[in-house]
Design a protein around this motif. Structure first.
Motif, PDB file in Angstrom:
ATOM      1  N   THR A   7      66.716 -42.616 -59.530  1.00 46.94           N
ATOM      2  CA  THR A   7      65.386 -42.514 -58.945  1.00 46.94           C
ATOM      3  C   THR A   7      65.094 -43.716 -58.066  1.00 46.94           C
ATOM      4  OG1 THR A   7      63.066 -42.056 -59.468  1.00 46.94           O
ATOM      5  CG2 THR A   7      64.173 -43.696 -60.828  1.00 46.94           C
ATOM      6  N   ASP A   8      64.093 -43.560 -57.211  1.00 46.69           N
ATOM      7  CA  ASP A   8      63.567 -44.681 -56.439  1.00 46.69           C
ATOM      8  C   ASP A   8      62.049 -44.683 -56.584  1.00 46.69           C
ATOM      9  OD1 ASP A   8      62.633 -42.687 -54.750  1.00 46.69           O
ATOM     10  OD2 ASP A   8      64.082 -43.077 -53.158  1.00 46.69           O
ATOM     11  N   THR A   9      61.377 -45.526 -55.819  1.00 48.70           N
ATOM     12  CA  THR A   9      59.928 -45.680 -55.992  1.00 48.70           C
ATOM     13  C   THR A   9      59.153 -44.400 -55.722  1.00 48.70           C
ATOM     14  OG1 THR A   9      59.787 -46.501 -53.710  1.00 48.70           O
ATOM     15  CG2 THR A   9      60.011 -48.138 -55.451  1.00 48.70           C
ATOM     16  N   ALA A  10      59.692 -43.539 -54.852  1.00 50.26           N
ATOM     17  CA  ALA A  10      58.974 -42.312 -54.499  1.00 50.26           C
ATOM     18  C   ALA A  10      59.062 -41.247 -55.583  1.00 50.26           C
ATOM     19  CB  ALA A  10      59.512 -41.762 -53.175  1.00 50.26           C
ATOM     20  N   TYR A  11      60.038 -41.365 -56.477  1.00 44.99           N
ATOM     21  CA  TYR A  11      60.290 -40.301 -57.449  1.00 44.99           C
ATOM     22  C   TYR A  11      60.093 -40.744 -58.899  1.00 44.99           C
ATOM     23  CZ  TYR A  11      62.049 -37.239 -53.800  1.00 44.99           C
ATOM     24  OH  TYR A  11      62.148 -36.437 -52.693  1.00 44.99           O
ATOM     25  N   VAL A  12      59.429 -41.867 -59.100  1.00 42.00           N
ATOM     26  CA  VAL A  12      59.234 -42.368 -60.457  1.00 42.00           C
ATOM     27  C   VAL A  12      58.467 -41.362 -61.314  1.00 42.00           C
ATOM     28  CG1 VAL A  12      58.027 -44.121 -61.825  1.00 42.00           C
ATOM     29  CG2 VAL A  12      59.443 -44.809 -59.885  1.00 42.00           C
ATOM     30  N   GLU A  13      57.394 -40.798 -60.775  1.00 41.51           N
ATOM     31  CA  GLU A  13      56.604 -39.852 -61.558  1.00 41.51           C
ATOM     32  C   GLU A  13      57.435 -38.632 -61.956  1.00 41.51           C
ATOM     33  OE1 GLU A  13      52.988 -36.686 -60.916  1.00 41.51           O
ATOM     34  OE2 GLU A  13      52.830 -38.596 -59.858  1.00 41.51           O
ATOM     35  N   LEU A  14      58.162 -38.055 -61.010  1.00 41.63           N
ATOM     36  CA  LEU A  14      58.995 -36.900 -61.321  1.00 41.63           C
ATOM     37  C   LEU A  14      60.031 -37.252 -62.388  1.00 41.63           C
ATOM     38  CD1 LEU A  14      59.602 -35.527 -57.717  1.00 41.63           C
ATOM     39  CD2 LEU A  14      58.200 -34.466 -59.484  1.00 41.63           C
ATOM     40  N   LYS A  45      59.630 -49.122 -64.659  1.00 39.84           N
ATOM     41  CA  LYS A  45      60.639 -48.874 -65.692  1.00 39.84           C
ATOM     42  C   LYS A  45      59.974 -48.735 -67.061  1.00 39.84           C
ATOM     43  CE  LYS A  45      64.372 -51.312 -63.282  1.00 39.84           C
ATOM     44  NZ  LYS A  45      65.211 -52.528 -63.254  1.00 39.84           N
ATOM     45  N   GLN A  46      58.948 -49.536 -67.299  1.00 40.80           N
ATOM     46  CA  GLN A  46      58.216 -49.410 -68.556  1.00 40.80           C
ATOM     47  C   GLN A  46      57.515 -48.062 -68.661  1.00 40.80           C
ATOM     48  OE1 GLN A  46      55.649 -52.756 -69.343  1.00 40.80           O
ATOM     49  NE2 GLN A  46      57.243 -54.255 -68.887  1.00 40.80           N
ATOM     50  N   LEU A  47      56.991 -47.568 -67.540  1.00 37.56           N
ATOM     51  CA  LEU A  47      56.365 -46.241 -67.536  1.00 37.56           C
ATOM     52  C   LEU A  47      57.406 -45.155 -67.835  1.00 37.56           C
ATOM     53  CD1 LEU A  47      54.009 -46.507 -64.424  1.00 37.56           C
ATOM     54  CD2 LEU A  47      53.361 -46.618 -66.843  1.00 37.56           C
ATOM     55  N   ALA A 257      52.404 -29.427 -67.926  1.00 33.70           N
ATOM     56  CA  ALA A 257      52.270 -29.611 -69.370  1.00 33.70           C
ATOM     57  C   ALA A 257      53.036 -30.846 -69.829  1.00 33.70           C
ATOM     58  CB  ALA A 257      52.766 -28.371 -70.105  1.00 33.70           C
ATOM     59  N   TYR A 258      54.237 -31.036 -69.298  1.00 36.11           N
ATOM     60  CA  TYR A 258      55.001 -32.236 -69.655  1.00 36.11           C
ATOM     61  C   TYR A 258      54.399 -33.478 -68.994  1.00 36.11           C
ATOM     62  CZ  TYR A 258      58.718 -29.879 -72.181  1.00 36.11           C
ATOM     63  OH  TYR A 258      59.417 -29.173 -73.119  1.00 36.11           O
ATOM     64  N   ARG A 259      53.884 -33.320 -67.809  1.00 38.00           N
ATOM     65  CA  ARG A 259      53.235 -34.459 -67.135  1.00 38.00           C
ATOM     66  C   ARG A 259      52.081 -34.994 -67.967  1.00 38.00           C
ATOM     67  NH1 ARG A 259      49.111 -35.356 -63.025  1.00 38.00           N
ATOM     68  NH2 ARG A 259      49.850 -36.792 -61.391  1.00 38.00           N
ATOM     69  N   ALA A 260      51.388 -34.097 -68.643  1.00 42.08           N
ATOM     70  CA  ALA A 260      50.244 -34.490 -69.465  1.00 42.08           C
ATOM     71  C   ALA A 260      50.654 -35.360 -70.651  1.00 42.08           C
ATOM     72  CB  ALA A 260      49.511 -33.247 -69.964  1.00 42.08           C
ATOM     73  N   ARG A 261      51.948 -35.375 -70.972  1.00 41.55           N
ATOM     74  CA  ARG A 261      52.437 -36.186 -72.084  1.00 41.55           C
ATOM     75  C   ARG A 261      52.874 -37.579 -71.634  1.00 41.55           C
ATOM     76  NH1 ARG A 261      56.441 -32.245 -75.641  1.00 41.55           N
ATOM     77  NH2 ARG A 261      55.179 -30.340 -75.569  1.00 41.55           N
TER      78      ARG A 261
END
Length: 298
Positions: A7-14, A45-47, A257-261
């Motif tokens: 991953t890179d900075t643009a795809y951390v959330e995904l 990285k902690q996220l 649904a997974y994002r909510a976790r």
């Protein structure tokens, strides 16, 4: 079995959402998780670690030295140099043995991964799923011809790769892929073309449920909605990812649904305008990064 992603900075959330799905469906099936990171901050990285929520996750920084082989590789508007990381992973983890399952960060794990740990590899270094381009014969033929493959030869999608690490190293797949890149500096599909070109059909086909991916046709997913229910790994290909407000992917509700976790649950979804801004910013970052490496060798 190791599970790896990049991953890179643009795809951390995904990546965080994928890790949440992995922890939910398959944490008991794997030995460890390795996330290759391109300029990802320690806070991010902690996220990601919090999204996974289990022990056994490690982070490896992608350095300029690691990707020096790709300094002349093609510029791509939505793929970063993390796309090349999967080529280097087997050599970047020299102590690892057995199997490595590479999964793109824009995926969801929707079932147990245990069957892949014992799947007979039949001597192949890699197992993968046919790319969706097979559904459009002329597109498949054109893609194969672009990289010098026979029209009828199978071509895989590199978003999910089951790798036999010992066989990969013995067959020098990384080195052969690097040689292919050097011989064809303008590959249309970057690492995916290079891996297919180097292996020339010598890979084990997996059932498509292990990398379920279909493209939009005039803004609509035409594939039978039922196929997503049987998917073991869902791959959100294309630029309209499920964390955008205008995404209409059939599996988007599962993603949310997974994002909510995850720690990203309260982050506003991205807009279409924001996607255009990000696209331009990534294009500029990669252009200047490549220019720097060419001029200064950094």
């Amino acid at each position: 079995m190791i599970v790896a992603t990049a991953t890179d900075t643009a795809y951390v959330e995904l990546t965080g959402v994928m890790l949440a799905s992995l922890a939910d469906k398959a944490a008991g099936d794997i030995g460890s998780v390795c996330v290759f990171c391109d300029r990802v901050s320690e806070d991010d990285k902690q996220l990601l670690a919090a999204s996974y929520g289990r022990p056994g996750i490690a982070f490896v920084d992608i350095t300029d030295d690691m990707v020096r082989h790709f300094a002349s590789g093609p510029v791509n508007n939505h793929l970063s140099r993390t796309a090349y990381a999967r080529i280097l992973m087997p050599l970047s983890l020299p102590e690892a043995t057995g199997r490595l399952l590479y999964i793109d960060c824009d995926t969801l794990v929707a079932s147990s991964l245990a069957p892949l740990a014992t799947l007979p590899m039949e001597g192949f270094a890699l197992a993968a799923v046919d790319d969706v381009a097979r559904l459009v014969p002329q597109r498949h033929i054109t893609r194969n011809r672009d990289i010098g493959l026979p029209d009828e030869m199978r071509y895989f999608n590199s978003g999910v790769l089951l790798i036999d690490l010992d066989a990969w190293r013995a067959q020098r797949v990384t080195e052969r892929t690097l040689d292919f890149i050097a011989s064809r500096p303008s590959l249309p599909m970057m690492d995916q073309d290079a891996l297919n070109g180097a292996l020339r059909g010598a890979w084990l086909p997996l059932d498509e449920s292990w990398n379920m991916h279909h493209r939009l046709e005039k803004g609509v997913y035409k594939a039978d909605p039922a196929i997503w229910q049987g998917a073991r790994i869902i791959h959100f290909i294309g630029q309209v990812k499920p964390n955008y407000t205008d995404c209409n992917h059939p599996a988007r509700d599962l993603f949310l649904a997974y994002r909510a976790r995850t720690p990203f649950a309260t982050v506003p979804l991205k807009s279409k305008f924001g996607r255009k801004v990000e696209k331009r910013a990534r294009r500029l970052r990669r252009f200047f990064g490549k220019l720097k490496r060419r001029v200064f060798g950094a």
